[in-house]
Design a protein around this motif. Structure first.
Motif, PDB file in Angstrom:
ATOM      1  N   ALA A  33      34.946  42.608  48.113  1.00 17.04           N
ATOM      2  CA  ALA A  33      33.518  42.576  47.785  1.00 17.04           C
ATOM      3  C   ALA A  33      32.821  41.438  48.528  1.00 17.04           C
ATOM      4  CB  ALA A  33      33.343  42.412  46.275  1.00 17.04           C
ATOM      5  N   GLN A  34      33.462  40.298  48.602  1.00 18.36           N
ATOM      6  CA  GLN A  34      32.883  39.162  49.315  1.00 18.36           C
ATOM      7  C   GLN A  34      32.740  39.461  50.809  1.00 18.36           C
ATOM      8  OE1 GLN A  34      35.668  36.104  48.087  1.00 18.36           O
ATOM      9  NE2 GLN A  34      34.309  35.386  46.460  1.00 18.36           N
ATOM     10  N   ASP A  35      33.734  40.129  51.371  1.00 15.35           N
ATOM     11  CA  ASP A  35      33.672  40.471  52.802  1.00 15.35           C
ATOM     12  C   ASP A  35      32.515  41.427  53.105  1.00 15.35           C
ATOM     13  OD1 ASP A  35      35.854  38.882  53.350  1.00 15.35           O
ATOM     14  OD2 ASP A  35      37.303  40.530  53.340  1.00 15.35           O
ATOM     15  N   GLN A  36      32.202  42.304  52.146  1.00 14.47           N
ATOM     16  CA  GLN A  36      31.200  43.339  52.389  1.00 14.47           C
ATOM     17  C   GLN A  36      29.768  42.793  52.422  1.00 14.47           C
ATOM     18  OE1 GLN A  36      32.281  45.995  49.201  1.00 14.47           O
ATOM     19  NE2 GLN A  36      33.411  47.375  50.543  1.00 14.47           N
ATOM     20  N   VAL A  37      29.561  41.589  51.882  1.00 11.11           N
ATOM     21  CA  VAL A  37      28.183  41.084  51.788  1.00 11.11           C
ATOM     22  C   VAL A  37      27.935  39.901  52.714  1.00 11.11           C
ATOM     23  CG1 VAL A  37      27.955  41.889  49.410  1.00 11.11           C
ATOM     24  CG2 VAL A  37      28.753  39.552  49.848  1.00 11.11           C
TER      25      VAL A  37
ATOM     26  N   ASP B 169      25.638  33.744  50.120  1.00  9.65           N
ATOM     27  CA  ASP B 169      26.278  32.667  49.359  1.00  9.65           C
ATOM     28  C   ASP B 169      26.035  32.825  47.864  1.00  9.65           C
ATOM     29  OD1 ASP B 169      27.256  31.563  51.661  1.00  9.65           O
ATOM     30  OD2 ASP B 169      25.655  30.083  51.878  1.00  9.65           O
ATOM     31  N   GLU B 170      24.803  33.178  47.494  1.00  8.57           N
ATOM     32  CA  GLU B 170      24.475  33.380  46.078  1.00  8.57           C
ATOM     33  C   GLU B 170      25.226  34.585  45.522  1.00  8.57           C
ATOM     34  OE1 GLU B 170      20.308  33.650  45.456  1.00  8.57           O
ATOM     35  OE2 GLU B 170      19.846  31.792  46.536  1.00  8.57           O
ATOM     36  N   ILE B 171      25.301  35.647  46.310  1.00  8.31           N
ATOM     37  CA  ILE B 171      25.993  36.863  45.865  1.00  8.31           C
ATOM     38  C   ILE B 171      27.482  36.582  45.667  1.00  8.31           C
ATOM     39  CG2 ILE B 171      26.563  39.252  46.450  1.00  8.31           C
ATOM     40  CD1 ILE B 171      24.008  39.292  48.169  1.00  8.31           C
ATOM     41  N   ILE B 172      28.076  35.857  46.610  1.00  5.36           N
ATOM     42  CA  ILE B 172      29.506  35.542  46.518  1.00  5.36           C
ATOM     43  C   ILE B 172      29.787  34.703  45.277  1.00  5.36           C
ATOM     44  CG2 ILE B 172      31.339  34.170  47.598  1.00  5.36           C
ATOM     45  CD1 ILE B 172      30.331  35.230  50.305  1.00  5.36           C
ATOM     46  N   LYS B 173      28.870  33.766  44.964  1.00  6.81           N
ATOM     47  CA  LYS B 173      29.038  32.956  43.743  1.00  6.81           C
ATOM     48  C   LYS B 173      28.960  33.836  42.504  1.00  6.81           C
ATOM     49  CE  LYS B 173      27.273  28.556  45.549  1.00  6.81           C
ATOM     50  NZ  LYS B 173      26.174  27.547  45.462  1.00  6.81           N
ATOM     51  N   LYS B 174      28.048  34.825  42.540  1.00  5.44           N
ATOM     52  CA  LYS B 174      27.940  35.753  41.404  1.00  5.44           C
ATOM     53  C   LYS B 174      29.213  36.580  41.266  1.00  5.44           C
ATOM     54  CE  LYS B 174      24.986  39.351  39.419  1.00  5.44           C
ATOM     55  NZ  LYS B 174      25.088  38.714  38.086  1.00  5.44           N
ATOM     56  N   PHE B 175      29.747  37.064  42.393  1.00  8.40           N
ATOM     57  CA  PHE B 175      31.017  37.797  42.365  1.00  8.40           C
ATOM     58  C   PHE B 175      32.117  36.936  41.748  1.00  8.40           C
ATOM     59  CE2 PHE B 175      30.059  40.757  46.223  1.00  8.40           C
ATOM     60  CZ  PHE B 175      29.311  41.567  45.394  1.00  8.40           C
ATOM     61  N   GLN B 176      32.187  35.673  42.187  1.00  5.36           N
ATOM     62  CA  GLN B 176      33.239  34.777  41.707  1.00  5.36           C
ATOM     63  C   GLN B 176      33.126  34.557  40.199  1.00  5.36           C
ATOM     64  OE1 GLN B 176      35.743  33.369  43.768  1.00  5.36           O
ATOM     65  NE2 GLN B 176      36.673  32.824  41.808  1.00  5.36           N
TER      66      GLN B 176
END
Length: 373
Positions: free
Chosen positions: A291-295, A302-309
């Motif tokens: 999921a992180q790779d896709q965005v 960066d904000e999206i990856i933090k939300k994923f985490q």
């Protein structure tokens, strides 16, 4: 760069058996035919030799995922000679090197990074790793197994007895030695060779990677049909000491079923299983990574990856709570305590985890579409 010398014995053996099966078996079938006993012998010998590799050489001796009584180890030794894939001692030495150095072109004996041909059969045709034929330091434990060492010492004689003597005897009893040699001997040998060779080649090229992408191993339900259950190879390379490759009840894994059946008959014991929560967390972690790779191309990645985490951590915690509650229920049952309230709590935690997982799936799918767009 000069290529290593050809190993002529192996090259001729694999070439001539393949050509023989391709030409002689159809010729005999058209001119004479094969009866039901010969077909039955082909099937039995195919599974006996293939399962001796997967259940014996691989899961028992290479990875020590369970223990087996001497009579079973003896049958594996005979079946391994029938499969004609070297002695258990040598096979396990190669395989442990493979797991230690997977995908390393210099150290992995059958690295899939060198292509399908090399990992399927090419690695056996030249002296790419000649030192492994004398260095067995990584299988010192197996050198204490009398059956392993007996098979290693008498391997050539056992190969001749199992691949020629036994089919010839059955053919004599059935009234047709040649047909039995071709079916239970030659055709069976070639089929087992290439089906088990697929574990080194196709299982590192074709399929999904639900648990890790740190190596080339892949899961394929279709490939499991051809490899006695070894097609769930991505799982295996993460959890190599689990006696299973297919963890779900619907996964085709006859090797797992055989080991489990023998445990019910007290012929095997100490079957090793990875805790289910570790398996689920590995799967979730892989989903997070994807999921992180896709965005990464989105402006606010960066904000999206933090939300994923954050969502991943929440889902992982829910999962751990659920399995810990399950464990408390089992402990209460063993102590013959009331478990109704605990079971209700487990059901609630399960429902919460499923809801969180659904939210996670929707979230990652939505951002994956944005990333793709």
């Amino acid at each position: 760069m000069k290529k290593p010398p050809i190993i002529w014995l192996t090259t001729l053996l694999l070439s001539l058996t393949f050509l023989g099966a391709l030409v002689l078996v159809p010729w005999r079938g058209f001119t004479h035919g094969f009866d039901g006993i010969e077909w039955l012998a082909f099937v039995i010998f195919t599974y006996a030799s293939g399962l001796s590799i997967t259940a014996g050489y691989h899961r028992l001796w290479s990875h020590k995922s369970y223990k087996a009584q001497p009579v079973i180890r003896f049958l594996y030794a005979l079946g391994g000679a029938l499969a004609l894939q070297n002695s258990a001692l040598h096979w396990c030495s190669d395989h442990r090197v493979h797991h230690k150095h997977v995908d390393n072109n210099e150290k992995d004996p059958y690295s899939a990074k060198r292509g399908f041909w090399y990992s399927h059969i090419g690695w056996m045709l030249r002296e790419y790793h000649a030192s492994t034929y004398s260095d067995y330091n990584n299988v010192r434990d197996l050198q204490n197994d009398r059956i392993v060492m007996w098979q290693h010492k008498h391997y050539l004689a056992l190969v001749i007895v199992m691949n020629i003597g036994l089919p010839a005897l059955l053919g004599w009893l059935n009234g047709d030695i040649l047909s039995m040699l071709l079916m239970a001997g030659l055709l069976r040998l070639v089929v087992v060779h290439h089906c088990t060779f697929f574990i080194n080649s196709l299982a590192h090229i074709w399929g999904k990677q639900p648990y890790t992408d740190k190596n080339s191993a892949r899961d394929s339900g279709f490939l499991a049909l051809l490899t006695y259950g070894e097609g769930y190879h991505n799982f295996h390379h993460v959890f190599e000491n689990d006696y299973r490759n297919g963890t779900k009840w619907w996964h085709y894994d006859p090797t797992k079923w055989l080991i489990k059946l023998m445990s019910l008959l007290h012929l095997t014991s100490d079957l090793r299983k990875v805790p289910q929560q570790r398996i689920e967390i590995a799967r979730l972690k892989m989903q997070l990574s994807r999921a992180q790779d896709q965005v990464t191309q989105l402006p606010n990645c960066d904000e999206i990856i933090k939300k994923f985490q954050a969502d991943y951590e929440l889902m992982k915690n829910k999962l751990l709570e659920y399995y810990q509650a399950q464990k408390r229920v089992l402990e209460a049952k063993r102590k013959q305590l009331a478990v109704q309230n605990l079971q209700q709590h487990v059901q609630l935690l399960r429902k919460q985890f499923v809801e969180q997982q659904r939210h996670w799936t929707d979230l990652t799918a939505a951002y994956a579409l944005k990333g793709a767009g």
